[in-house]
Design a protein around this motif. Structure first.
Motif, PDB file in Angstrom:
ATOM      1  N   ALA A 133      63.244  24.407  71.035  1.00 33.96           N
ATOM      2  CA  ALA A 133      63.412  22.992  70.254  1.00 33.96           C
ATOM      3  C   ALA A 133      63.522  23.262  68.608  1.00 33.96           C
ATOM      4  O   ALA A 133      64.452  22.061  68.015  1.00 33.96           O
ATOM      5  CB  ALA A 133      62.279  22.083  70.559  1.00 33.96           C
ATOM      6  N   MET A 134      62.830  24.190  67.696  1.00 37.64           N
ATOM      7  CA  MET A 134      62.761  24.075  66.767  1.00 37.64           C
ATOM      8  C   MET A 134      64.099  24.687  66.215  1.00 37.64           C
ATOM      9  O   MET A 134      64.764  24.535  65.325  1.00 37.64           O
ATOM     10  CB  MET A 134      61.642  25.381  66.247  1.00 37.64           C
ATOM     11  CG  MET A 134      60.352  24.652  66.203  1.00 37.64           C
ATOM     12  SD  MET A 134      59.044  25.798  65.634  1.00 37.64           S
ATOM     13  CE  MET A 134      58.915  26.927  66.828  1.00 37.64           C
ATOM     14  N   TYR A 135      64.864  25.737  67.159  1.00 41.10           N
ATOM     15  CA  TYR A 135      66.091  26.192  66.772  1.00 41.10           C
ATOM     16  C   TYR A 135      67.220  25.164  66.544  1.00 41.10           C
ATOM     17  O   TYR A 135      67.973  24.969  65.940  1.00 41.10           O
ATOM     18  CB  TYR A 135      66.462  27.435  67.562  1.00 41.10           C
ATOM     19  CG  TYR A 135      65.840  28.744  67.348  1.00 41.10           C
ATOM     20  CD1 TYR A 135      65.278  28.997  65.843  1.00 41.10           C
ATOM     21  CD2 TYR A 135      65.208  29.610  68.473  1.00 41.10           C
ATOM     22  CE1 TYR A 135      64.718  30.208  65.907  1.00 41.10           C
ATOM     23  CE2 TYR A 135      64.755  30.586  68.088  1.00 41.10           C
ATOM     24  CZ  TYR A 135      64.295  30.985  66.931  1.00 41.10           C
ATOM     25  OH  TYR A 135      63.516  32.402  66.663  1.00 41.10           O
ATOM     26  N   VAL A 136      66.942  24.218  67.954  1.00 46.14           N
ATOM     27  CA  VAL A 136      67.833  23.122  67.823  1.00 46.14           C
ATOM     28  C   VAL A 136      67.790  22.128  66.835  1.00 46.14           C
ATOM     29  O   VAL A 136      68.670  21.875  66.091  1.00 46.14           O
ATOM     30  CB  VAL A 136      67.867  22.485  69.315  1.00 46.14           C
ATOM     31  CG1 VAL A 136      68.582  21.018  69.524  1.00 46.14           C
ATOM     32  CG2 VAL A 136      68.158  23.277  70.491  1.00 46.14           C
ATOM     33  N   GLY A 184      61.419  27.519  80.200  1.00 46.35           N
ATOM     34  CA  GLY A 184      60.796  26.303  79.848  1.00 46.35           C
ATOM     35  C   GLY A 184      59.934  26.708  78.605  1.00 46.35           C
ATOM     36  O   GLY A 184      59.953  25.880  77.891  1.00 46.35           O
ATOM     37  N   PHE A 185      59.118  27.885  78.926  1.00 45.41           N
ATOM     38  CA  PHE A 185      58.042  27.798  77.783  1.00 45.41           C
ATOM     39  C   PHE A 185      58.760  28.330  76.430  1.00 45.41           C
ATOM     40  O   PHE A 185      58.451  27.934  75.265  1.00 45.41           O
ATOM     41  CB  PHE A 185      57.483  29.102  78.114  1.00 45.41           C
ATOM     42  CG  PHE A 185      56.411  29.973  77.194  1.00 45.41           C
ATOM     43  CD1 PHE A 185      55.317  29.220  76.741  1.00 45.41           C
ATOM     44  CD2 PHE A 185      56.909  31.078  76.565  1.00 45.41           C
ATOM     45  CE1 PHE A 185      54.434  30.101  75.923  1.00 45.41           C
ATOM     46  CE2 PHE A 185      56.199  31.525  75.682  1.00 45.41           C
ATOM     47  CZ  PHE A 185      54.795  30.884  75.143  1.00 45.41           C
ATOM     48  N   TRP A 186      60.013  29.139  76.388  1.00 43.76           N
ATOM     49  CA  TRP A 186      60.639  29.421  75.281  1.00 43.76           C
ATOM     50  C   TRP A 186      61.182  28.088  74.560  1.00 43.76           C
ATOM     51  O   TRP A 186      61.108  27.969  73.362  1.00 43.76           O
ATOM     52  CB  TRP A 186      62.063  30.117  75.929  1.00 43.76           C
ATOM     53  CG  TRP A 186      62.617  30.882  74.604  1.00 43.76           C
ATOM     54  CD1 TRP A 186      62.286  31.934  73.542  1.00 43.76           C
ATOM     55  CD2 TRP A 186      63.857  30.119  73.746  1.00 43.76           C
ATOM     56  NE1 TRP A 186      63.163  31.877  72.491  1.00 43.76           N
ATOM     57  CE2 TRP A 186      63.975  30.977  72.769  1.00 43.76           C
ATOM     58  CE3 TRP A 186      64.502  29.036  74.274  1.00 43.76           C
ATOM     59  CZ2 TRP A 186      65.122  30.468  72.002  1.00 43.76           C
ATOM     60  CZ3 TRP A 186      65.656  28.836  73.514  1.00 43.76           C
ATOM     61  CH2 TRP A 186      65.907  29.461  72.345  1.00 43.76           C
ATOM     62  N   PHE A 187      61.723  27.011  75.351  1.00 46.59           N
ATOM     63  CA  PHE A 187      62.328  25.843  74.809  1.00 46.59           C
ATOM     64  C   PHE A 187      60.933  25.084  74.266  1.00 46.59           C
ATOM     65  O   PHE A 187      61.348  24.626  73.140  1.00 46.59           O
ATOM     66  CB  PHE A 187      62.937  24.988  75.840  1.00 46.59           C
ATOM     67  CG  PHE A 187      64.476  25.206  75.726  1.00 46.59           C
ATOM     68  CD1 PHE A 187      65.228  24.667  74.611  1.00 46.59           C
ATOM     69  CD2 PHE A 187      65.093  25.593  76.893  1.00 46.59           C
ATOM     70  CE1 PHE A 187      66.518  24.700  74.809  1.00 46.59           C
ATOM     71  CE2 PHE A 187      66.323  25.931  76.978  1.00 46.59           C
ATOM     72  CZ  PHE A 187      66.931  25.338  75.833  1.00 46.59           C
TER      73      PHE A 187
END
Length: 88
Positions: free
Chosen positions: A61-64, A53-56
């Motif tokens: 979200a930026m990678y997506v 969750g922290f990673w997202f």
């Protein structure tokens, strides 16, 4: 950009708007959904040593978003060719 007639122009922009809105919905679901709403559920898992969750929220979200830019470019080029308005 020059369309053969107004019907083709309307069809092109309708499809383009549908594409943009669907990609924005995916980005919103990932950034808001995974980074905020589902953070507690995702934090049960780890990814590269971090809670998921922290990673997202911080990176995913930026990678997506960057991946969606490439998806948009590919889909938009296909759409341009379909309506014969591609760049030469």
């Amino acid at each position: 950009m020059s369309f053969e007639n107004n019907d083709k122009a309307a069809g092109y922009w309708r499809e383009n708007l549908r594409l943009v809105l669907s990609l924005l919905a995916i980005w919103a679901a990932v950034s808001f959904g995974c980074g905020i709403l589902l953070v507690d559920v995702l934090n049960e898992f780890t990814f590269m040593g971090f809670k998921l969750g922290f990673w997202f929220a911080q990176q995913g979200a930026m990678y997506v978003f960057v991946a969606l830019i490439f998806v948009y470019v590919a889909k938009a080029n296909t759409l341009d060719k379909k309506y014969n308005v591609q760049e030469d």
